[in-house]
Design a protein around this motif. Sequence first.
Motif, PDB file in Angstrom:
ATOM      1  N   GLN A 277      25.471  59.898  39.896  1.00  0.00           N
ATOM      2  CA  GLN A 277      25.440  58.439  39.981  1.00  0.00           C
ATOM      3  C   GLN A 277      26.511  57.879  40.912  1.00  0.00           C
ATOM      4  N   ASN A 278      27.515  58.677  41.224  1.00  0.00           N
ATOM      5  CA  ASN A 278      28.575  58.265  42.144  1.00  0.00           C
ATOM      6  C   ASN A 278      28.460  58.951  43.499  1.00  0.00           C
ATOM      7  N   TYR A 279      27.302  59.530  43.772  1.00  0.00           N
ATOM      8  CA  TYR A 279      26.974  60.136  45.066  1.00  0.00           C
ATOM      9  C   TYR A 279      27.923  61.276  45.437  1.00  0.00           C
ATOM     10  N   LYS A 280      28.375  62.012  44.415  1.00  0.00           N
ATOM     11  CA  LYS A 280      29.264  63.142  44.661  1.00  0.00           C
ATOM     12  C   LYS A 280      28.500  64.460  44.725  1.00  0.00           C
ATOM     13  N   THR A 281      27.313  64.472  44.170  1.00  0.00           N
ATOM     14  CA  THR A 281      26.501  65.671  44.159  1.00  0.00           C
ATOM     15  C   THR A 281      25.054  65.266  43.892  1.00  0.00           C
ATOM     16  N   PHE A 282      24.140  66.245  43.936  1.00  0.00           N
ATOM     17  CA  PHE A 282      22.720  65.946  43.791  1.00  0.00           C
ATOM     18  C   PHE A 282      22.076  66.688  42.632  1.00  0.00           C
ATOM     19  N   CYS A 283      22.868  66.992  41.619  1.00  0.00           N
ATOM     20  CA  CYS A 283      22.289  67.651  40.447  1.00  0.00           C
ATOM     21  C   CYS A 283      23.052  67.222  39.204  1.00  0.00           C
ATOM     22  N   PRO A 284      22.438  67.345  38.036  1.00  0.00           N
ATOM     23  CA  PRO A 284      23.154  67.056  36.797  1.00  0.00           C
ATOM     24  C   PRO A 284      24.179  68.144  36.506  1.00  0.00           C
ATOM     25  N   TYR A 285      25.129  67.827  35.640  1.00  0.00           N
ATOM     26  CA  TYR A 285      26.153  68.780  35.207  1.00  0.00           C
ATOM     27  C   TYR A 285      26.045  69.015  33.709  1.00  0.00           C
ATOM     28  N   LEU A 286      26.504  70.174  33.278  1.00  0.00           N
ATOM     29  CA  LEU A 286      26.710  70.479  31.877  1.00  0.00           C
ATOM     30  C   LEU A 286      28.213  70.658  31.680  1.00  0.00           C
ATOM     31  N   VAL A 287      28.799  69.878  30.785  1.00  0.00           N
ATOM     32  CA  VAL A 287      30.246  69.874  30.602  1.00  0.00           C
ATOM     33  C   VAL A 287      30.576  70.077  29.129  1.00  0.00           C
TER      34      VAL A 287
END
Length: 336
Positions: A277-287
């Motif tokens: 959502q902040n245009y830092k990457t193009f995939c979801p993360y698991l944290v």
Amino acid sequence: MEALGGYRLFSTCPESARGDASAFRQRAVDVARWSEDAGCEGMLIYTDNRLVDPWLVAALSIQATEKLAPLVAVQPVYMHPYSMAKMVASLALLYDRGVVLNMVAGGFRNDLEALDDPSAHDDRYTRLVEYTSIAMRLLANDGPVSHDGRYYRVRNLRLQPDLPPDLLPEVFVSGSSEAGLAAAVELGATAIQYPKPAQDDLGVHHLNGLKGGIRVGVIARDDEDDAWRVATARFPGDRKGQLMHQLATKVSDSSWHRDLAEMEPGESSPYWLFPFQNYKTFCPYLVGSYERVAAELAKYLELGYSTFILDIPPDPDELHHTRTAFELSARVATDG
């Protein structure tokens, strides 16, 4: 090639358009070496109008490693299928190394229009199937190749140098839309998607027995709070990035981009969209903790996903943290 534990890992190469361009070469080499050391089978190399040619980056990564397979993004609008097949065969001759093909049909509309490609979304996947079929027939040394199709015509075409049969590339198709999944089925390819939270994801049942994979970032630590401290420090809020994300959503006709933009995961989920959502990457993360992330990964394994393409690693330690979570997930899936 099926990895131990029922999953395969690929990393992602840094983008030449982000950060210090003069340092890109060393950064790409570093990530390739880290990836191989962490047990990744290959490394995804992006393609679009802004980036260094992925085939040159593929050669660079081969030179820097012993067995890592470049996962080269191929967009048909950039080169003829013969030229693509020639690249694969040439790398095999020069380095005795195979590649994996990540076939992509999408992109930013402005990029495609600048190349005079007004094709509709589903038509681009029709072209992708025709393109890939020609290239793979050439690479398989299937005699002289003739094809009279909607997008390409070739007559008695042969590929030289010949590609050794053991280096025939595996094909991935990137796309979460119905047209993208249908293309993967028609080509017998591994379908690569951007996953939903595991409890909402449909898995691979609609792929008629084909393999499926997902693109996902992972930040896992012994302690849940420590993982979130790392995540929020690496991906702080960025108003400019949020505006760029909104613009990208408007100019992209990719279904995965729209689906992720509209998704709202539950608060208790390790599934995190803030970097996207902040245009830092193009995939979801698991944290989260190793156990929490592994539990979510185990659900994806149970859904039938066997290939995981990770985000760009910031350092070698992060890849080893990720590997720890995957090793635990394989045990969880087996026990479960």
